[in-house]
Design a protein around this motif. Structure first.
Motif, mmCIF file in Angstrom:
data_model
loop_
_atom_site.group_PDB
_atom_site.id
_atom_site.type_symbol
_atom_site.label_atom_id
_atom_site.label_comp_id
_atom_site.label_asym_id
_atom_site.label_seq_id
_atom_site.Cartn_x
_atom_site.Cartn_y
_atom_site.Cartn_z
ATOM 1 N N ASN A 258 -31.327 15.823 -17.874
ATOM 2 C CA ASN A 258 -32.193 16.497 -18.847
ATOM 3 C C ASN A 258 -31.734 17.923 -19.115
ATOM 4 O O ASN A 258 -31.150 18.580 -18.251
ATOM 5 C CB ASN A 258 -33.654 16.509 -18.378
ATOM 6 C CG ASN A 258 -33.885 17.447 -17.207
ATOM 7 O OD1 ASN A 258 -33.387 17.228 -16.121
ATOM 8 N ND2 ASN A 258 -34.658 18.505 -17.438
ATOM 9 N N VAL A 259 -32.003 18.379 -20.330
ATOM 10 C CA VAL A 259 -31.789 19.762 -20.757
ATOM 11 C C VAL A 259 -33.066 20.192 -21.462
ATOM 12 O O VAL A 259 -33.366 19.715 -22.554
ATOM 13 C CB VAL A 259 -30.594 19.909 -21.716
ATOM 14 C CG1 VAL A 259 -30.484 21.353 -22.215
ATOM 15 C CG2 VAL A 259 -29.297 19.465 -21.057
ATOM 16 N N VAL A 286 -32.721 15.814 -24.061
ATOM 17 C CA VAL A 286 -32.561 17.183 -24.553
ATOM 18 C C VAL A 286 -33.809 17.587 -25.329
ATOM 19 O O VAL A 286 -34.196 16.907 -26.287
ATOM 20 C CB VAL A 286 -31.315 17.321 -25.445
ATOM 21 C CG1 VAL A 286 -31.138 18.778 -25.892
ATOM 22 C CG2 VAL A 286 -30.067 16.838 -24.714
ATOM 23 N N ARG A 287 -34.421 18.684 -24.918
ATOM 24 C CA ARG A 287 -35.628 19.177 -25.571
ATOM 25 C C ARG A 287 -35.463 20.662 -25.901
ATOM 26 O O ARG A 287 -34.909 21.421 -25.105
ATOM 27 C CB ARG A 287 -36.862 18.982 -24.689
ATOM 28 C CG ARG A 287 -37.065 17.550 -24.219
ATOM 29 C CD ARG A 287 -38.349 17.400 -23.420
ATOM 30 N NE ARG A 287 -38.436 16.077 -22.805
ATOM 31 C CZ ARG A 287 -39.494 15.625 -22.130
ATOM 32 N NH1 ARG A 287 -40.560 16.424 -21.978
ATOM 33 N NH2 ARG A 287 -39.483 14.434 -21.593
ATOM 34 N N LEU A 288 -35.993 21.046 -27.032
ATOM 35 C CA LEU A 288 -35.967 22.444 -27.472
ATOM 36 C C LEU A 288 -37.386 22.859 -27.813
ATOM 37 O O LEU A 288 -38.060 22.198 -28.614
ATOM 38 C CB LEU A 288 -35.071 22.598 -28.703
ATOM 39 C CG LEU A 288 -35.084 23.973 -29.386
ATOM 40 C CD1 LEU A 288 -34.497 25.035 -28.462
ATOM 41 C CD2 LEU A 288 -34.323 23.925 -30.705
ATOM 42 N N LEU A 289 -37.850 23.966 -27.210
ATOM 43 C CA LEU A 289 -39.191 24.480 -27.469
ATOM 44 C C LEU A 289 -39.059 25.845 -28.140
ATOM 45 O O LEU A 289 -38.429 26.749 -27.592
ATOM 46 C CB LEU A 289 -39.978 24.586 -26.159
ATOM 47 C CG LEU A 289 -41.493 24.775 -26.252
ATOM 48 C CD1 LEU A 289 -42.165 24.206 -24.989
ATOM 49 C CD2 LEU A 289 -41.879 26.240 -26.418
ATOM 50 N N ILE A 332 -31.858 22.369 -16.187
ATOM 51 C CA ILE A 332 -30.987 21.221 -16.413
ATOM 52 C C ILE A 332 -30.855 20.406 -15.128
ATOM 53 O O ILE A 332 -30.573 20.960 -14.054
ATOM 54 C CB ILE A 332 -29.592 21.678 -16.900
ATOM 55 C CG1 ILE A 332 -29.705 22.357 -18.280
ATOM 56 C CG2 ILE A 332 -28.606 20.502 -16.953
ATOM 57 C CD1 ILE A 332 -28.391 22.896 -18.824
ATOM 58 N N ASP A 333 -31.085 19.112 -15.252
ATOM 59 C CA ASP A 333 -30.836 18.141 -14.181
ATOM 60 C C ASP A 333 -31.583 18.444 -12.890
ATOM 61 O O ASP A 333 -31.134 18.056 -11.802
ATOM 62 C CB ASP A 333 -29.334 18.048 -13.880
ATOM 63 C CG ASP A 333 -28.562 17.363 -15.002
ATOM 64 O OD1 ASP A 333 -29.204 16.856 -15.942
ATOM 65 O OD2 ASP A 333 -27.321 17.350 -14.943
ATOM 66 N N GLY A 334 -32.703 19.130 -12.975
ATOM 67 C CA GLY A 334 -33.496 19.392 -11.788
ATOM 68 C C GLY A 334 -32.836 20.284 -10.762
ATOM 69 O O GLY A 334 -33.295 20.368 -9.613
ATOM 70 N N THR A 335 -31.779 20.993 -11.174
ATOM 71 C CA THR A 335 -31.022 21.822 -10.228
ATOM 72 C C THR A 335 -30.687 23.197 -10.789
ATOM 73 O O THR A 335 -30.798 24.211 -10.103
ATOM 74 C CB THR A 335 -29.704 21.122 -9.836
ATOM 75 O OG1 THR A 335 -30.008 19.851 -9.263
ATOM 76 C CG2 THR A 335 -28.923 21.955 -8.831
ATOM 77 N N TRP A 336 -30.276 23.230 -12.059
ATOM 78 C CA TRP A 336 -29.763 24.458 -12.681
ATOM 79 C C TRP A 336 -30.844 25.088 -13.552
ATOM 80 O O TRP A 336 -31.539 24.401 -14.302
ATOM 81 C CB TRP A 336 -28.548 24.111 -13.536
ATOM 82 C CG TRP A 336 -27.880 25.272 -14.227
ATOM 83 C CD1 TRP A 336 -26.814 25.979 -13.778
ATOM 84 C CD2 TRP A 336 -28.218 25.842 -15.506
ATOM 85 N NE1 TRP A 336 -26.454 26.955 -14.688
ATOM 86 C CE2 TRP A 336 -27.312 26.892 -15.759
ATOM 87 C CE3 TRP A 336 -29.200 25.568 -16.464
ATOM 88 C CZ2 TRP A 336 -27.348 27.662 -16.920
ATOM 89 C CZ3 TRP A 336 -29.259 26.331 -17.613
ATOM 90 C CH2 TRP A 336 -28.335 27.372 -17.834
ATOM 91 N N THR A 367 -40.152 24.138 -10.594
ATOM 92 C CA THR A 367 -41.185 25.061 -11.088
ATOM 93 C C THR A 367 -41.049 25.274 -12.589
ATOM 94 O O THR A 367 -42.045 25.229 -13.330
ATOM 95 C CB THR A 367 -41.080 26.405 -10.357
ATOM 96 O OG1 THR A 367 -41.365 26.209 -8.967
ATOM 97 C CG2 THR A 367 -42.061 27.417 -10.926
ATOM 98 N N LEU A 368 -39.827 25.497 -13.061
ATOM 99 C CA LEU A 368 -39.622 25.718 -14.490
ATOM 100 C C LEU A 368 -39.893 24.451 -15.302
ATOM 101 O O LEU A 368 -40.357 24.528 -16.445
ATOM 102 C CB LEU A 368 -38.208 26.224 -14.746
ATOM 103 C CG LEU A 368 -37.949 27.672 -14.301
ATOM 104 C CD1 LEU A 368 -36.483 28.033 -14.467
ATOM 105 C CD2 LEU A 368 -38.813 28.648 -15.097
ATOM 106 N N GLU A 369 -39.628 23.286 -14.735
ATOM 107 C CA GLU A 369 -39.969 22.043 -15.417
ATOM 108 C C GLU A 369 -41.490 21.898 -15.548
ATOM 109 O O GLU A 369 -42.002 21.453 -16.583
ATOM 110 C CB GLU A 369 -39.388 20.847 -14.664
ATOM 111 C CG GLU A 369 -37.888 20.682 -14.824
ATOM 112 C CD GLU A 369 -37.353 19.480 -14.077
ATOM 113 O OE1 GLU A 369 -38.123 18.868 -13.296
ATOM 114 O OE2 GLU A 369 -36.166 19.135 -14.270
#
Length: 408
Positions: A258-259, A286-289, A332-336, A367-369
């Protein structure tokens, strides 16, 4: 040749007239209107190595902790902001910094002259115990054609002693305290030292060369220890360094799951768009807010020119309702993850002084997700069918403004 020149001038004139007209109408419509409440996530702290990272999504929570840090300073404060309003919030910060200097703390302040042209000159009169660098409105001097000297100082940094540092999208002002949705982080541990270096490098690069106590070189004694999971990326126009764009594109190109990105102003170059499209094409979520309506209506209209490409590639677009979302984040990808000051536009990625923190940590990414999911709950998702059905006059306006993309 004369006909061609007149035609080009006419086209440019029409574009500028449309842009100015839209801005004036939008400003008139906004008079007296207050943003509606929006959902926020309380501050959350995760441990990373020998330090921590705390996320903030509401200005009041952030300002309370920043002011508490300033009040508790013992040796040194490094404070840098793009916008510093002369309202009650701006006065609180000015008073806190002055009080710290009065009790013997070494206080350095940087603000951008152009961004604060409308701020009262009285507010910008600082006591002599504060060391203040006003980044000039015009920094090129006689070097008119030196593009390295036209970037603005768009950074927002606070470092207190060696103990804690703050960085992110929040400027200083009353509107940002409760009316804007933004993201900032507080960092403790070895990462603070790199943030101190970032401040000192800017001060020393842009200070006036004549010997004044307020603008002498800022020499730091900081530890050489690195926290491998936390890295700061700085755009430095004077040195023609713009690593934040590369950081984003490299991370997107490596994505496999994911992005999720949030951007206040989305005006990327085609390579950036292609990276997002390619990621979606290989099955990445891929999502853009972005804001439904930002504080810069022309930027909104120009950014929409990219929506067709993204939607056709499978990118999901969410538009934040009722308030300005000013955050500049991605996970991104639950890590970055990254949080910082750089928007996805030309000014931020290849023009201004900017700073983003890059963090490789699953807990912060989670947390950011979670923050992103909360924000999505206050969004309208844009669908391909809805986008293609927009009015003809909207398509025409987007077409007329499209050539202005490289300027924003």
């Amino acid at each position: 040749m004369t006909v061609l020149r007149r035609t080009l001038l006419t086209v440019v004139g029409i574009q500028l007239a449309v842009a100015i007209g839209m801005s004036l109408v939008d400003s008139y419509r906004r008079r007296g209107k207050k943003p509606k409440p929006f959902p926020v996530t309380p501050p959350r702290t995760v441990p990373i190595g020998d330090g921590t990272v705390t996320t903030y999504t509401f200005g009041r929570d952030l300002y309370d902790d920043m002011l508490a840090a300033i009040d508790g300073a013992k040796r040194q404060i490094l404070f840098e902001t793009y916008i510093w309003k002369g309202d009650e919030i701006g006065e609180r910060f000015k008073a806190a910094l002055t009080a710290a200097a009065n009790r013997g703390v070494e206080v350095y302040c940087i603000y951008d002259g152009f961004a604060n042209l409308v701020v009262s000159p009285l507010f910008k009169q600082f006591p002599p115990q504060l060391k203040v660098l006003r980044y000039p409105v015009y920094a090129a001097g006689w070097r008119f054609f030196d593009l390295r000297r036209y970037g603005r100082d768009h950074r927002k940094i606070l470092v207190v002693d060696d103990d804690e540092g703050f960085v992110g999208g929040y400027n200083i002002g009353a509107a940002y305290e409760t009316e804007w949705r933004d993201t900032h982080v507080r960092i403790t541990g070895p990462g603070v030292w790199d943030l101190k270096r970032s401040f000192a490098d800017f001060w020393n690069l842009n200070r006036r060369r004549r010997i004044r106590s307020s603008e002498r070189p800022l020499l730091l004694e900081t530890a050489s220890t690195w926290e491998p999971r936390i890295r700061f990326h700085r755009n430095v126009p004077r040195l023609w360094m713009f690593p934040i764009r590369s950081m984003y594109i490299e991370a997107i190109n490596r994505a496999s799951s994911n992005v999720w990105m949030t951007s206040a102003y989305f005006l990327p170059d085609q390579d950036f768009v292609d990276a997002m499209r390619d990621a979606a094409g290989r099955g990445v979520d891929v999502r853009l807010l972005v804001p439904l309506k930002s504080n810069h209506i022309v930027a909104d209209w120009i950014s929409r020119g990219y929506f067709s490409q993204l939607l056709d590639a499978g990118v999901r677009i969410f538009r934040f309702r009722d308030a300005m979302v000013h955050a500049k984040t991605a996970t991104i990808d639950g890590t970055w993850s990254t949080v910082g000051t750089a928007n996805i536009d030309r000014l931020s990625l290849s023009g201004n002084y900017e700073i983003n923190v890059e963090v490789i940590d699953e807990a912060l990414a989670k947390t950011l997700e979670e923050i992103y999911t909360v924000d999505e709950g206050n969004c309208l998702e844009l669908t391909s069918s809805e986008w293609e059905a927009r009015d003809l006059h909207r398509k025409f306006t987007e077409f007329v403004l499209a050539p202005l993309r490289p300027l924003l």
